[in-house]
Design an enzyme around this catalytic site. Structure first.
Site, PDB file in Angstrom:
ATOM      1  N   GLU A  39     -81.732  25.473  -7.290  1.00 20.42           N
ATOM      2  CA  GLU A  39     -82.933  24.626  -7.205  1.00 20.42           C
ATOM      3  C   GLU A  39     -83.736  24.818  -8.496  1.00 20.42           C
ATOM      4  OE1 GLU A  39     -84.751  23.242  -3.863  1.00 20.42           O
ATOM      5  OE2 GLU A  39     -83.561  24.357  -2.415  1.00 20.42           O
TER       6      GLU A  39
ATOM      7  N   GLU B 159     -89.449  33.343   0.625  1.00 21.25           N
ATOM      8  CA  GLU B 159     -89.548  31.940   1.033  1.00 21.25           C
ATOM      9  C   GLU B 159     -89.905  31.811   2.515  1.00 21.25           C
ATOM     10  OE1 GLU B 159     -85.878  29.838   0.482  1.00 21.25           O
ATOM     11  OE2 GLU B 159     -86.874  27.883   0.572  1.00 21.25           O
TER      12      GLU B 159
HETATM   13  C1  BGC Z   1     -87.568  24.294  -1.794  1.00 18.35           C
HETATM   14  C2  BGC Z   1     -88.995  24.322  -1.391  1.00 18.35           C
HETATM   15  C3  BGC Z   1     -89.412  22.888  -1.374  1.00 18.35           C
HETATM   16  C4  BGC Z   1     -88.650  22.294  -0.226  1.00 18.35           C
HETATM   17  C5  BGC Z   1     -89.007  20.926   0.136  1.00 18.35           C
HETATM   18  C6  BGC Z   1     -86.810  23.684  -0.677  1.00 18.35           C
HETATM   19  O1  BGC Z   1     -85.456  23.698  -0.801  1.00 18.35           O
HETATM   20  O2  BGC Z   1     -87.087  25.529  -2.186  1.00 18.35           O
HETATM   21  O3  BGC Z   1     -89.796  25.272  -1.810  1.00 18.35           O
HETATM   22  O4  BGC Z   1     -90.750  22.630  -1.368  1.00 18.35           O
HETATM   23  O5  BGC Z   1     -87.271  22.409  -0.407  1.00 18.35           O
HETATM   24  O6  BGC Z   1     -89.552  21.003   1.297  1.00 18.35           O
END
Ligand code: BGC
Length: 749
Positions: free
Chosen positions: A373, A636
């Site tokens: 990401e 997270e």
């Molecule tokens: C990310 C988040 C992001 C989200 C969208 C994830 O995969 O790591 O932090 O805001 O997707 O909701």
């Protein structure tokens, strides 16, 4: 830049305008390696007074003048919305030049795929690597000369870097030297704008970490992985020296955690003590170095970065590894805030928030630095931005990101979930995510008193508001993302409505500051309409949030945004919010959006004691739970790792995500009580909310007018002492801590 050099530059600028324009160039040679290299040799026509390199690339570049690396930054020119913008950087290279008349200089530039044609780019992935640069020389006798990229440069696709990418990592074969130099051709692929790289957007090396719990020197045997622990999760790259036979390869993998028991049922992906790699998902995240042989060699990747605490070294033939170091990469430079308390766990939590910030402000504000990401997620950015501004200067960095957001805005005004666009984030106008288009400029203005981000972004914000209007408000995809309690459609709809009111209100305030009276009226009317609609849909007859929708996040936003019309409704909602926190034993029931405002709201409604209950709770969900598990960054998920169940769902389980780190902002703004009453702290509010359970707190923040400091402590007798200081001449509105706190503390005893 010295005075003489500035004079030389001033004399030289009119000339520079006249000389040939640099063109984008690409090697004509066969593509053997992953990076392109470019070269230009030139002879000084006189004694050199000064020299500058103006450079950009399609891909990231590393420039070397006479063998020395140019610039102290990395991964330049950085991550932008590819089809719209590339950044250009100017370096003073006077110090690397052979200075005398007749001497030869050689400029070599490698350009790798990162952020241009690697897998982090979704739409508008580049096709070829290219360079555009001008090396300019000012001679001591006043003459000037320029060497812009053109067909007189050489290029090759045959060098030591055989693989590179942000997610992939890097493969470097030291046996290969750049070879096969040949012609270059003009590259016309890029049709966007080249802009100077804004201040604050560079990626720099902030610190070196040495392995502490393990050795930085070891013999490596095939079949064995040597794990090095840097004691701190962070974003960066490793460097090391290595000695061994030509052709031997050292592979380094990067992990945030080690497998705990080896039990797959606990999410382990290998035996106990080995690097846990499953949460990297599809990111290869490897550095492979193949030895030249015949002595000690130094290895360090330059065309990628990783997110890790541990590095796992393995090899295919015996080698000796030494001088292992990790280099912390970040765009956070100018620290402007510090905070410390008498509670060591809270101090570790603060450090974890700071490391989350340092790790995730890297060219763009990212969600995480390790898996596939590392993107400018808009929700994460707005949630953390105020916290970031308390801790460091973020004006240049976030203004640059707002430009990325404008570049990524869709023709219908839709703001995407991430900017620049990556492989994920394909939705537009999402509640709490797209609204970053309004919240971030507003926060920049409040914290710095600078209206330029608002002015620059105004049209984009208006288009975003029009998009929302056309869709009946923000859309409901993520909302209270990762909430441990609820994120169902009716509750999401309540949040969408609340954010619409908030957007309109912030637009009205910014329009007022810009002196746009027509917009003030328009957004004022929208705010009233959205608020009436919200009240009509989500309130009970007694004026409180509907019982079936109530939860910590719903009640918090209703109170935080002053959405409730009556004192009775407010009192009921405050009571229910308090009961919810208490009935959960001081545990959080919030996801991304709720966590950003819950403590602020509790202070606002006079329940700072409950905000501290949440802060100090050591069970899951709670901030200190991860601290007790040895976290060195913010996770997270509240349950990214639990003692009972092991690792959380590896499909989305980062151990370095800053969103929940927004609690550090609360410590500055409410626990210490340092707030901008007027934009840019032209009037400062000092309103600390002490709690004896912290023992003491000291905080300082550098406002545009100077340092603000707040300090409070409880003595052995339970008495509170406190003090503050504001910059000379600053207007401060001071609200001393309420005496009742002392009484409350005495009751507790
Ligand atoms: C990310 C988040 C992001 C989200 C969208 C994830 O995969 O790591 O932090 O805001 O997707 O909701």
């Amino acid at each position: 830049m010295g005075f003489r050099a500035s004079l030389a530059l001033a004399a030289f600028l009119p000339f520079a305008a006249q000389c040939g324009e640099a063109v984008w160039i690409t090697p004509c040679t066969e593509k053997v390696s992953a990076a392109a290299s470019f070269r230009r040799a030139f002879t000084n026509a006189g004694d050199v007074a000064a020299a500058w390199l103006r450079i950009t690339s399609l891909g990231t570049f590393d420039a070397y003048l006479n063998g020395g690396r140019v610039g102290g930054d990395w991964l330049a020119p950085g991550f932008t919305q590819n089809e719209r913008c590339r950044h250009e950087v100017t370096y003073d290279v006077s110090g690397s030049m052979a200075r005398s008349a007749g001497a030869e200089n050689v400029l070599t530039v490698d350009v790798g795929p990162c952020w241009w044609l690697d897998s982090i780019v979704r739409a508008h992935r580049g096709r070829e690597l290219a360079l555009r640069a001008t090396l300019s020389v000012a001679y001591a006798d006043g003459r000037c000369e320029s060497f812009p990229t053109g067909l007189d440069w050489q290029g090759t696709y045959d060098g030591p870097i055989s693989a590179a990418g942000i997610y992939e990592g890097e493969d470097y074969d030291a046996r290969r030297v750049r070879t096969g130099w040949g012609k270059v051709r003009e590259n016309t692929e890029f049709k966007g704008e080249v802009r100077p790289r804004p201040a604050g957007a560079a990626v720099i090396e902030r610190a070196d970490l040495e392995p502490r719990a393990s050795s930085s020197e070891f013999m490596l045997e095939p079949g064995h992985t040597n794990v090095v622990d840097f004691s701190q999760n962070h974003a960066g790259v490793v460097s090391f020296d290595v000695e061994g036979p030509a052709g031997a390869t050292v592979a380094v993998c990067f992990a945030e955690m080690l497998n705990d028991t080896g039990d797959p049922a606990r999410g382990n992906d290998g035996p106990a003590g080995t690097p846990y790699l499953k949460n990297l998902r599809k990111a290869r995240a490897l550095f492979r170095y193949t030895l030249r042989g015949g002595g000690v060699e130094s290895a360090r990747p330059t065309m990628t970065y990783f997110g890790y605490r541990y590095a796992g070294f393995s090899c295919d033939r015996p080698v000796k590894v030494s001088k292992v170091r990790s280099h912390v990469l970040t765009s956070v430079t100018d620290v402007r805030g510090r905070i410390r308390t008498g509670n060591e766990r809270v101090n570790r939590l603060i450090a974890n928030c700071e490391w989350g910030h340092v790790s995730n402000y890297l060219s763009v504000p990212t969600d995480c630095p390790q898996r596939d990401e590392r993107l400018g997620w808009t929700g994460d950015t707005q949630i953390f931005c105020r916290t970031a501004m308390y801790r460091a200067d973020a004006l240049g960095f976030l203004s640059k990101w707002l430009a990325d957001q404008r570049d990524a805005q869709r023709a219908d005004g839709g703001i995407s979930d991430d900017a620049p666009n990556g492989p994920w984030g394909t939705f537009y106008g999402e509640c709490g995510w797209a609204d970053s288009a309004v919240i971030v400029p507003h926060t920049l203005w409040r914290m710095y008193g600078d209206l330029s981000p608002v002015r620059d972004h105004w049209t984009a914000m208006e288009r975003h508001m029009d998009f929302l209007d056309a869709n009946g408000g923000p859309l409901d995809r993520f909302c209270d993302w990762l909430s441990p309690v609820r994120n169902d459609p009716p509750f999401k709809a309540l949040l969408c409505g609340a954010f619409w009111v908030w957007d309109a209100r912030l637009m009205r305030e910014m329009a007022q500051a810009l002196g746009e009276q027509e917009s003030v009226a328009r957004y004022g009317a929208l705010e009233a309409r959205a608020l009436a609609e919200w009240r009509g849909k989500y309130l009970d007859g007694d004026g409180s949030v509907k019982r079936e929708l109530a939860c910590q996040t719903a009640n918090a936003y209703a109170l935080y945004l002053d959405l409730l019309p009556t004192a009775e409704g407010r009192a009921l909602t405050v009571g229910r919010l308090a009961d919810d926190v208490k009935s959960r034993g001081g545990r959080l029931g919030t996801g991304f959006l709720g966590t950003a405002v819950i403590c602020q709201t509790l202070v606002k409604v006079g329940r700072a004691d409950l905000a501290y209950d949440l802060l100090l709770n050591r069970e899951c969900p709670g901030w200190l739970y991860s601290v007790d598990q040895g976290a060195t960054t913010i996770w997270e998920r509240w349950n990214s790792y639990t003692k009972e169940k092991g690792f959380g769902d590896a499909r989305m389980n980062s151990f370095n995500h800053y969103a929940y780190g927004s609690v550090m902002g609360w410590l500055y703004e409410d626990a210490a009580g340092i707030r901008p009453l007027k934009p840019g702290f032209s009037e400062i509010e000092i309103a600390p909310h002490p709690d004896p359970r912290l023992g003491f707190l000291e905080a300082e923040h550098l406002t545009p007018h100077g340092w603000v400091r707040v300090w409070w402590a409880y003595g052995f007798d339970g008495r509170l002492v406190w003090s503050y200081s504001t910059p000379d001449g600053a207007k401060a509105n001071v609200r001393p801590p309420y005496r009742a706190k002392l009484v409350a503390w005495e009751k507790r005893r």
